[in-house]
Design a protein around this motif. Sequence first.
Motif, PDB file in Angstrom:
ATOM      1  N   ASP A 160       0.835  -1.204   0.000  1.00 57.62           N
ATOM      2  CA  ASP A 160       0.000   0.000   0.000  1.00 57.62           C
ATOM      3  C   ASP A 160       0.870   1.254   0.000  1.00 57.62           C
ATOM      4  O   ASP A 160       0.648   2.187  -0.776  1.00 57.62           O
TER       5      ASP A 160
ATOM      6  N   ILE B 207       0.957   3.974  -3.062  1.00 57.62           N
ATOM      7  CA  ILE B 207       0.413   5.314  -2.834  1.00 57.62           C
ATOM      8  C   ILE B 207       1.514   6.366  -2.752  1.00 57.62           C
ATOM      9  O   ILE B 207       1.427   7.435  -3.368  1.00 57.62           O
TER      10      ILE B 207
ATOM     11  N   PRO C 197      -5.720   6.491  -4.275  1.00 59.95           N
ATOM     12  CA  PRO C 197      -6.229   5.425  -3.415  1.00 59.95           C
ATOM     13  C   PRO C 197      -7.399   4.645  -4.002  1.00 59.95           C
ATOM     14  O   PRO C 197      -7.429   3.413  -3.933  1.00 59.95           O
TER      15      PRO C 197
ATOM     16  N   TYR D  90      -6.312   2.431  -6.874  1.00 58.74           N
ATOM     17  CA  TYR D  90      -5.485   1.331  -6.378  1.00 58.74           C
ATOM     18  C   TYR D  90      -6.330   0.261  -5.689  1.00 58.74           C
ATOM     19  O   TYR D  90      -6.079  -0.937  -5.844  1.00 58.74           O
ATOM     20  N   TYR D  91      -7.354   0.684  -4.942  1.00 61.99           N
ATOM     21  CA  TYR D  91      -8.089  -0.243  -4.079  1.00 61.99           C
ATOM     22  C   TYR D  91      -9.160  -1.049  -4.809  1.00 61.99           C
ATOM     23  O   TYR D  91      -9.311  -2.252  -4.579  1.00 61.99           O
TER      24      TYR D  91
ATOM     25  N   TYR E  39     -10.706   1.099   4.898  1.00 62.47           N
ATOM     26  CA  TYR E  39      -9.437   0.839   4.231  1.00 62.47           C
ATOM     27  C   TYR E  39      -9.044   2.017   3.338  1.00 62.47           C
ATOM     28  O   TYR E  39      -7.856   2.372   3.254  1.00 62.47           O
ATOM     29  N   LEU E  40     -10.027   2.615   2.695  1.00 60.29           N
ATOM     30  CA  LEU E  40      -9.731   3.787   1.859  1.00 60.29           C
ATOM     31  C   LEU E  40      -9.207   4.939   2.707  1.00 60.29           C
ATOM     32  O   LEU E  40      -8.325   5.693   2.263  1.00 60.29           O
TER      33      LEU E  40
ATOM     34  N   LEU F 260      -5.598   4.384   3.180  1.00 60.88           N
ATOM     35  CA  LEU F 260      -4.845   4.715   1.973  1.00 60.88           C
ATOM     36  C   LEU F 260      -4.711   6.222   1.795  1.00 60.88           C
ATOM     37  O   LEU F 260      -3.656   6.714   1.387  1.00 60.88           O
ATOM     38  N   PHE F 261      -5.764   6.959   2.106  1.00 60.57           N
ATOM     39  CA  PHE F 261      -5.678   8.417   2.026  1.00 60.57           C
ATOM     40  C   PHE F 261      -4.726   8.973   3.082  1.00 60.57           C
ATOM     41  O   PHE F 261      -4.048   9.976   2.842  1.00 60.57           O
TER      42      PHE F 261
END
Length: 220
Positions: A98, A102, A109, A112-113, A160-161, A164-165
């Motif tokens: 991750d 990123i 994000p 990617y997710y 989860y997002l 990632l952010f």
Amino acid sequence: MLHVIYTVVLQTGYRKADYFVVYPTARGTGPALTALVAVCVFGEELSALGVIGICAVLAGIVFLAMPNKDKTIKGGLGSGVFWGLLTGFFIASYSSLDGFAIQLLGMAPLIYYVPGMFVRLLFLGPPVLLRPFARAAFKEDLQKRWKYALFIGAAHPAAYLLVLFALLYAPLAYVAPTREISMLLALFIGASALKEKITAHKIFGVVCMLAGVILLALAK
């Protein structure tokens, strides 16, 4: 694919060993290994305050996940530690990927997710549909527990997002352990909904985790 393997390893560990051994081992090992990868592989630099914060969060994870005195370990301790460490390894693997995607590749994000979700569905969905007992359980869940499934189906990717952010604004070595503060919410839910006891070591775990998060927020 790392998420697929992680899911299989985690569920296997819960079947073969005791939850109260697998869970704290996995949740503590994963962030620790991720922080190590971030420093050794990605070249992130941690301040002394950051290192102390990471250690405090990891200590909090262990204390929060420790079973109460009325809980007994039914599975073998060695087996539980093995599956916990293996699960933690894959947590660190997908967390490190991750951070690479990123922070180093600059991927968005959401872009990617979302493809990863389809890969998981492709590999984990057919086993449910092909086995009769699994289909029956799936059908029962849709009929009786669809509200819970709908909530989890929305909350899990949203959470989860957010992680990632967060990688857009903070080093991976700080984000990985900080995401485990969800255990604090789980503790209070367990106390209110499941009537679980809040023991002294769990309170100490809360203090360690909150102190660690504060230190990570102040770290440079």
